[in-house]
Structure formats: structure tokens, C-alpha cells
Write a protein that holds these residues in place. Structure first.
Motif, PDB file in Angstrom:
ATOM      1  N   ASP A   1       0.860  -1.182   0.000  1.00 33.10           N
ATOM      2  CA  ASP A   1       0.000   0.000   0.000  1.00 33.10           C
ATOM      3  C   ASP A   1       0.898   1.234   0.000  1.00 33.10           C
ATOM      4  OD1 ASP A   1      -1.886   1.929   0.256  1.00 33.10           O
ATOM      5  OD2 ASP A   1      -2.483   1.414   2.305  1.00 33.10           O
ATOM      6  N   SER A   2       1.014   1.874  -1.146  1.00 32.80           N
ATOM      7  CA  SER A   2       1.968   2.972  -1.286  1.00 32.80           C
ATOM      8  C   SER A   2       1.320   4.349  -1.273  1.00 32.80           C
ATOM      9  CB  SER A   2       2.767   2.805  -2.585  1.00 32.80           C
ATOM     10  OG  SER A   2       1.899   2.722  -3.704  1.00 32.80           O
ATOM     11  N   VAL A   3       0.016   4.402  -1.106  1.00 25.28           N
ATOM     12  CA  VAL A   3      -0.659   5.696  -1.018  1.00 25.28           C
ATOM     13  C   VAL A   3      -0.112   6.454   0.196  1.00 25.28           C
ATOM     14  CG1 VAL A   3      -2.871   6.894  -0.758  1.00 25.28           C
ATOM     15  CG2 VAL A   3      -2.726   4.806  -2.130  1.00 25.28           C
TER      16      VAL A   3
ATOM     17  N   GLN B   1       1.969   4.289  -5.875  1.00 20.60           N
ATOM     18  CA  GLN B   1       1.038   5.410  -5.973  1.00 20.60           C
ATOM     19  C   GLN B   1       1.474   6.646  -5.209  1.00 20.60           C
ATOM     20  OE1 GLN B   1      -2.342   2.788  -4.700  1.00 20.60           O
ATOM     21  NE2 GLN B   1      -3.379   3.682  -6.475  1.00 20.60           N
TER      22      GLN B   1
ATOM     23  N   CYS C   1       7.556  -3.147  -4.525  1.00 15.98           N
ATOM     24  CA  CYS C   1       6.117  -3.318  -4.768  1.00 15.98           C
ATOM     25  C   CYS C   1       5.639  -4.747  -4.505  1.00 15.98           C
ATOM     26  CB  CYS C   1       5.778  -2.880  -6.186  1.00 15.98           C
ATOM     27  SG  CYS C   1       5.964  -1.092  -6.440  1.00 15.98           S
TER      28      CYS C   1
END
Length: 413
Positions: free
Chosen positions: A3-5, A31, A315
Motif C-alpha cells: 500500500d503505497s498511497v 502510488q 512493490c
């Protein structure tokens, strides 16, 4: 998938490794923010042409890694002409000269290397003395050459950078002398037959190459340098170019207590001993499964391939770095393509193509194992050599040197 938000990935170094990583990270689905820092103020550019076409035409815009608008399109922030001074692992920040700190969730160290300037007496006072590493170096050399009078150029170092620069400067009208400390050029990276070939190539183009020349001092008077060697010879030089090797930029990593061994040590995913910090490119000391040992490589191929592995790993995809190294060099109308590492060879075979005057290949073996291939104006030998090395295929040496047998995938097996 990570989860890169609202996450920030910071890249230190915006050359081949760092730039390719940033775009690969977006491709893999990251993201969050991506920020690239580099002390070089120029828009990131290809480095191999610097000693070749760029020193001749000086057009940086045709030499960019990516158009500037592409970074904006992919929401990648460039911070150029900015020096990173420290990595602070405890609070996951980097310190930036005159700008405070930048937070990161993932950090990529792609700091590469810098030219080694040898401790030659008088070198600090020499006029028009340059390394060849950056676009500014190449442009400074070109500017020093661009006059109506022929300039005397002395290049210290007969490696690929020195020889490529010599070929390019000769094309724009310089009087070039190359001084090599070893008994032959390219002594550390290739067989004598290749050294002889390039020596003759440069001599045919009126470049003077002198071996067994150990430079001991430089004296400068009235903007003219005199380069002295330990055999009592001396050479006048309007311009001096130093191409004797590099120093790996490991200081930031070392001061942050990351593992260092000939470079920044990374695992098969390009990850350091800190799970949130990766390293890629020329500055890394990485394990190569094919050779079953750790290596440090100076190559665009290595930088690009490691960037893909690191981006995938961050990722959540475990792609192992497992690539056969390859390199190239362009001098005059000759293209040299190299694949594999020849270290430890005990047998060298030469295949001279019957129909091509300047097409041949050098095959390096350790007993029956093919280690590397050097191909002169011979893309087919390069491609087949890559296939044979990767597949660890046993080659019939007698067939290999028989030029009546066509070069095809199955004819040498």
C-alpha cells in the motif's frame, strides 16, 4: 502489493540507475511520491555518449534519458543541483544541503562513482585539466578544444574512457597523446590481441599511444602544462584529461552504517541491510548467481537491470537479479561489444570472419567453460556468446575457429 498511497520513495542519484528505477516503480504500481535528488544540475542524461558523440556535437537535449515533461506526466519530482549530505535511518530522513530534511518511506541509493584524480605532483595547479565523467566535464573539454589552433591533448590512462575520448578529440582536430602506465592498453580487462588491435587502430588515426608511461609530475607555466614520466620523458599539453579509474560513492551509505564491501552490499533484490533502503548501479556490490560471487560493475546494463529488480521488490514482487553483464565501446568506425567477465581465463580463441576485414571475435575460456566474448563489428558473435554463456553450453573449440563453419546457434556445439 504494498500500500503505497501517502508513501514517499526518495532516490539519491538521477543517472541511469535512479531514473530507470523511478519510472519502473511507477510501472509496478507505486502510488505515492517519488523524488529524485542529484547534485548534477543538468536534466538526467545518457553518460556513455559523453566520451563519444557528445564531446563532438555538444547537444545535451538529444542525449536526455527522458524528456523533462515525462517526469511531470508520471508525477516524479526532480531535485537537481541539490546535494544530499546524510542519511538518517532512525527517523527515515535524508539531510539536504541548505534545505533541511526530506522524509522517506523507501530510500534508493544510486550515487554511482566519481573520477579518481591520482596524487601526481603539480596536478592541482595544472591548466585545463579535466576528468571525463559528467556532461559539464565533456562540455569543458570541448570548449577548451574549440579554437582555431590545434591543441595538444595528453590523456593519462589507456582504458576505455581514455581511448574513446582520444578517438572523439581526434575527430575534432586535436593532437592527442595517450599515456598508459601498464605495458599495454586495456590490460586489466581484455586479452593482448584486443590491446594490440586498439593500439593499431589509434595509430592508424594518428593518435600516439605510449605504454609503460608512469606520470610522476606536472609543471605549468604560461598556461602550458608539461607532463613528466618516471622514465625521464616529458610531454607538452594545452589540455590534460585524466582517465585512470573511479572512486565509488559510498560515503553516505557508510556514514549511515550500511554494509560496505567494495561498494554498497546488497542482496538479490538490491536491498541493503536496512529493509527500507535499496541500492542500485555502479555503487553496489551485488551477488551474481551465474558467477557465484559478489561483483561490482560499471555498466548501464547493470544499472538498468538492478533498477527493475529493486522497483519490483519494493512493490512486493520477488524478482532475483540474475543477469550476464555486457558492455560496449565505440571508437572511430569500430563497435566493440562485450559479454561476460573474462577474469580467470586460461584459453583465448580468435575467430576472424572470412568475408569481413574488420569483423572478428575473441572467446575467453576457463578450460571448457566459456566466460566472455569480445566482438569487433560482429553483433552475431555477441548474441551467440550471450546465449552460450547464459546456458553454460559446451562449445566445440575446433569448430569455433573454423570460419568455413557458419556462425549459428547449433554449429559450434
Amino acid at each position: 502489493m504494498l500500500d503505497s498511497v501517502n508513501k514517499v520513495c526518495v532516490v539519491i542519484g538521477a543517472s541511469h540507475a535512479g531514473v530507470n528505477f523511478a519510472f519502473n516503480l511507477r510501472k509496478e504500481g507505486w502510488q505515492g511520491e517519488i523524488v529524485l535528488f542529484d547534485s548534477d544540475p543538468n536534466t538526467p542524461y545518457h553518460r556513455p555518449p559523453l566520451s563519444k558523440s557528445y564531446i563532438i556535437d555538444g547537444d545535451l537535449n538529444s542525449n536526455l534519458l527522458k524528456p523533462l515533461e515525462t517526469y511531470q506526466k508520471e508525477n516524479i519530482t526532480l531535485k537537481l543541483g541539490v546535494k544530499v549530505t546524510a542519511i538518517n535511518r532512525d527517523d527515515k530522513t535524508i539531510s539536504i544541503e541548505n534545505e533541511g530534511a526530506q522524509k522517506y518511506d523507501k530510500l534508493i541509493i544510486a550515487t554511482g562513482a566519481r573520477p579518481f584524480i591520482p596524487p601526481i605532483s603539480g596536478i592541482e595547479s595544472a591548466t585545463n585539466l579535466f576528468p571525463m565523467r559528467t556532461a559539464d566535464d565533456a562540455m569543458a573539454i570541448k570548449s577548451a578544444i574549440d579554437t582555431s589552433e590545434e591543441k595538444k591533448v595528453v590523456i593519462i590512462g589507456g582504458g576505455y574512457i581514455g581511448l574513446e575520448t582520444a578517438a572523439s578529440l581526434k575527430k575534432i582536430g586535436a593532437n592527442v597523446t595517450v599515456l598508459e602506465r601498464e605495458e599495454r592498453v586495456l590490460a586489466r580487462v581484455t586479452a593482448p590481441v584486443m590491446s594490440d588491435f586498439f593500439m593499431e587502430l589509434h595509430q592508424q588515426n594518428n593518435v600516439e599511444i605510449l605504454t609503460n608511461k608512469n606520470v610522476t609530475s606536472i609543471k605549468t607555466e604560461n598556461d602550458l602544462n608539461t607532463v613528466f614520466c618516471d622514465d625521464a620523458t616529458s610531454f607538452d599539453a594545452d589540455i590534460i584529461i585524466v582517465g585512470v579509474g573511479i572512486r565509488v560513492n559510498t560515503e553516505l551509505a557508510q556514514n549511515a552504517d550500511l554494509d560496505i564491501e567494495q561498494g554498497i552490499k546488497v542482496n538479490e533484490f538490491a536491498q541493503t541491510n536496512d529493509e527500507n533502503i535499496y541500492s542500485i548501479g555502479d555503487c553496489t556490490f551485488h551477488y551474481n548467481p551465474h558467477y557465484k560471487r559478489y561483483l561490482r560493475l560499471e555498466s548501464v546494463q547493470n544499472a538498468v537491470d538492478q533498477s527493475k529488480v529493486a522497483a519490483a521488490s519494493i512493490c512486493g514482487k520477488e524478482i532475483i537479479y540474475d543477469t550476464i553483464p555486457w558492455f560496449w565501446s565505440d571508437q572511430y568506425d569500430v563497435k566493440l561489444q562485450m559479454v561476460g567477465l573474462s577474469n580467470g581465463y586460461n584459453d583465448v580463441l580468435i575467430r576472424k570472419e572470412a568475408t569481413e576485414n574488420t569483423s572478428f571475435s575473441v572467446w575467453y575460456f576457463k578450460d571448457d567453460e566459456l566466460l566472455a566474448v569480445d566482438a569487433i563489428n560482429n553483433g552475431k558473435a555477441f548474441v551467440l556468446g550471450t546465449r552460450f554463456i547464459k546456458g553454460k553450453q559446451k562449445i566445440d573449440k575446433t569448430k569455433l575457429v573454423d570460419v568455413s563453419i557458419p556462425m549459428k546457434p547449433t554449429t559450434f556445439l
